[in-house]
Design an enzyme around this catalytic site. Sequence first.
Site, PDB file in Angstrom:
ATOM      1  N   TYR A  98       0.635  -1.071   0.066  1.00  0.00           N
ATOM      2  CA  TYR A  98      -0.003  -0.004  -0.152  1.00  0.00           C
ATOM      3  C   TYR A  98       0.706   1.290  -0.087  1.00  0.00           C
ATOM      4  O   TYR A  98       0.251   2.305  -0.625  1.00  0.00           O
ATOM      5  CB  TYR A  98      -0.904   0.140   1.268  1.00  0.00           C
ATOM      6  CG  TYR A  98      -2.241  -0.696   1.092  1.00  0.00           C
ATOM      7  CD1 TYR A  98      -2.149  -2.103   0.873  1.00  0.00           C
ATOM      8  CD2 TYR A  98      -3.385  -0.154   1.117  1.00  0.00           C
ATOM      9  CE1 TYR A  98      -3.509  -2.858   0.687  1.00  0.00           C
ATOM     10  CE2 TYR A  98      -4.811  -0.699   0.852  1.00  0.00           C
ATOM     11  CZ  TYR A  98      -4.380  -2.158   0.849  1.00  0.00           C
ATOM     12  OH  TYR A  98      -5.536  -3.029   0.619  1.00  0.00           O
TER      13      TYR A  98
ATOM     14  N   LYS B   3       3.810 -15.248   3.243  1.00  0.00           N
ATOM     15  CA  LYS B   3       4.187 -16.103   1.821  1.00  0.00           C
ATOM     16  C   LYS B   3       5.826 -16.368   1.869  1.00  0.00           C
ATOM     17  O   LYS B   3       6.345 -15.806   0.991  1.00  0.00           O
ATOM     18  CB  LYS B   3       3.623 -15.286   0.654  1.00  0.00           C
ATOM     19  CG  LYS B   3       3.751 -16.101  -0.698  1.00  0.00           C
ATOM     20  CD  LYS B   3       2.674 -17.161  -0.588  1.00  0.00           C
ATOM     21  CE  LYS B   3       2.878 -17.971  -2.070  1.00  0.00           C
ATOM     22  NZ  LYS B   3       1.817 -19.216  -2.141  1.00  0.00           N
TER      23      LYS B   3
ATOM     24  N   ASP C  32      -2.163 -18.558   1.259  1.00  0.00           N
ATOM     25  CA  ASP C  32      -2.834 -19.512   0.431  1.00  0.00           C
ATOM     26  C   ASP C  32      -3.763 -20.436   1.333  1.00  0.00           C
ATOM     27  O   ASP C  32      -4.819 -20.662   1.264  1.00  0.00           O
ATOM     28  CB  ASP C  32      -2.432 -20.015  -0.833  1.00  0.00           C
ATOM     29  CG  ASP C  32      -1.003 -20.623  -0.528  1.00  0.00           C
ATOM     30  OD1 ASP C  32      -0.672 -20.625   0.959  1.00  0.00           O
ATOM     31  OD2 ASP C  32      -0.471 -21.454  -1.512  1.00  0.00           O
TER      32      ASP C  32
ATOM     33  N   ASP D 279      -5.742  -7.311   4.151  1.00  0.00           N
ATOM     34  CA  ASP D 279      -7.070  -6.878   3.614  1.00  0.00           C
ATOM     35  C   ASP D 279      -8.053  -7.922   2.904  1.00  0.00           C
ATOM     36  O   ASP D 279      -9.411  -7.907   3.263  1.00  0.00           O
ATOM     37  CB  ASP D 279      -6.628  -5.755   2.422  1.00  0.00           C
ATOM     38  CG  ASP D 279      -7.827  -5.296   1.500  1.00  0.00           C
ATOM     39  OD1 ASP D 279      -8.734  -4.670   2.404  1.00  0.00           O
ATOM     40  OD2 ASP D 279      -7.758  -5.007   0.331  1.00  0.00           O
TER      41      ASP D 279
ATOM     42  N   ASP E  11     -11.650  -9.557   4.827  1.00  0.00           N
ATOM     43  CA  ASP E  11     -13.140  -9.831   3.980  1.00  0.00           C
ATOM     44  C   ASP E  11     -13.601 -11.061   4.055  1.00  0.00           C
ATOM     45  O   ASP E  11     -14.676 -11.197   4.332  1.00  0.00           O
ATOM     46  CB  ASP E  11     -12.744  -9.206   2.565  1.00  0.00           C
ATOM     47  CG  ASP E  11     -13.270  -7.703   2.346  1.00  0.00           C
ATOM     48  OD1 ASP E  11     -13.012  -6.841   3.370  1.00  0.00           O
ATOM     49  OD2 ASP E  11     -13.452  -7.342   1.472  1.00  0.00           O
TER      50      ASP E  11
HETATM   51  C1  IPM Z   1     -10.155  -1.809   4.056  1.00  0.00           C
HETATM   52  C2  IPM Z   1     -10.550  -1.198   2.595  1.00  0.00           C
HETATM   53  C3  IPM Z   1      -9.430  -0.192   2.036  1.00  0.00           C
HETATM   54  C4  IPM Z   1      -7.936  -1.184   2.346  1.00  0.00           C
HETATM   55  C5  IPM Z   1      -9.520   0.669   0.870  1.00  0.00           C
HETATM   56  C6  IPM Z   1     -10.947   1.268   0.968  1.00  0.00           C
HETATM   57  C7  IPM Z   1      -8.441   1.413   0.764  1.00  0.00           C
HETATM   58  O1  IPM Z   1     -10.704  -2.031   1.694  1.00  0.00           O
HETATM   59  O2  IPM Z   1     -10.152  -0.962   4.795  1.00  0.00           O
HETATM   60  O3  IPM Z   1     -10.082  -2.990   4.055  1.00  0.00           O
HETATM   61  O4  IPM Z   1      -7.800  -1.662   1.291  1.00  0.00           O
HETATM   62  O5  IPM Z   1      -7.326  -0.923   3.166  1.00  0.00           O
HETATM   63 MG    MG Z   2     -10.685  -4.014   2.735  1.00  0.00          MG
END
Ligand code: IPM
Ligand code: MG
Length: 364
Positions: free
Chosen positions: A146, A195, A227, A251, A255
Amino acid sequence: MEYKIAVISGDGIGPEIVGEAKRVLDRVGSVYGHTFRYEEVLMGGISIDTYGVPLTDEALETARRSDSVLLGAVGGNVGNSRWYDVAPNLRPEAGLLAIRKGLGLFANIRPAYLYDGLSQACPLKKEIIGEGFDMVIVRELTGGLYFGERRTEEINGVLQATDTLVYSETEIRRVAVKAFEIAMKRKKKVTSVDKANVLDSSRLWRKVVAEVAKDYPEVSLENMLVDNCAMQLVMNPGQFDVILTENMFGDILSDEASMITGSIGMLSSASLNEGKFGLYEPSHGSAPDIAGKDIANPIATILSAAMMLRFSFDLDKEAEEVENAVCTVLADQYRTADIMAKGMTCVGTKEMGRLICERIRRNG
Ligand code: IPM
Ligand code: MG
């Protein structure tokens, strides 16, 4: 006590859900004798519309001077050309990256657990869910891909893009310490995800995490390739306690972990610096399609406010009270549309906030 909170309502459903979190904080304040003062800060699309940039220096400064930051959500539909037909560093999300970096919020704490009563929303089979799961993802937030150097160039008529994954041992050590500290208050297990079979940054990650682990003999450390971790999360989520990982892997995995709870509208998060300062926000996005309709689920933001009480203000009792109020509302069968099920009472954003406030009373 008096606490100064910078509030970033942001875009989409942000203002609605933050409104309810403030209502809950005010209720905690009146029951327990604290004062929360709010200062509104613009970030994301609304800041682009007002100032032409997703985060101004003044906004960052206001956030820095506060005791903590409460954030709703930023961004719109990526198809919304007003905010997205511009350079990446001027888009709403760039404000989020700038505030993370600017405030040194290197540790992102994302709990993911299965609520009693919401297991029907979990997409996993019953035999996989078993007794349920309760994990915390500790994601490094200000390094890696990032924030590494990036460029797009044309070489001999061919476009080429480069992103760089850099980690120093200092960056790895400080986030690892946070993960082990959190594990000490939980089931004392850290799974460090990397990884290391391919990446140098991961080999350094593994080495530094092993060094930190020596200071926490009570905590068991396991290394897992990313993975494999993606697979284990849907095969046996109950095995995890604290997952420690770098920015990009975190990230993606966070999710995935939130999806298996079946209720992203319930998940809070905290981004912390070296000390007590933090930025608290729901794990979900700005959901522009349902903005302004009083149907968004405010619980993730309310639980983020509870994390703020605990991590930044050391108000553990008050935090617990908010969490219990949320559990009680669910046990009383109230649901917002996203977690609605047969036989339950469907309520809107404001009513959910009010029902939670009503259940915050001083219990001993
Ligand atoms: C998160 C989001 C952010 C990230 C985006 C919106 C930049 O997906 O907070 O997980 O990738 O960190
Ligand atoms: Mg995210």
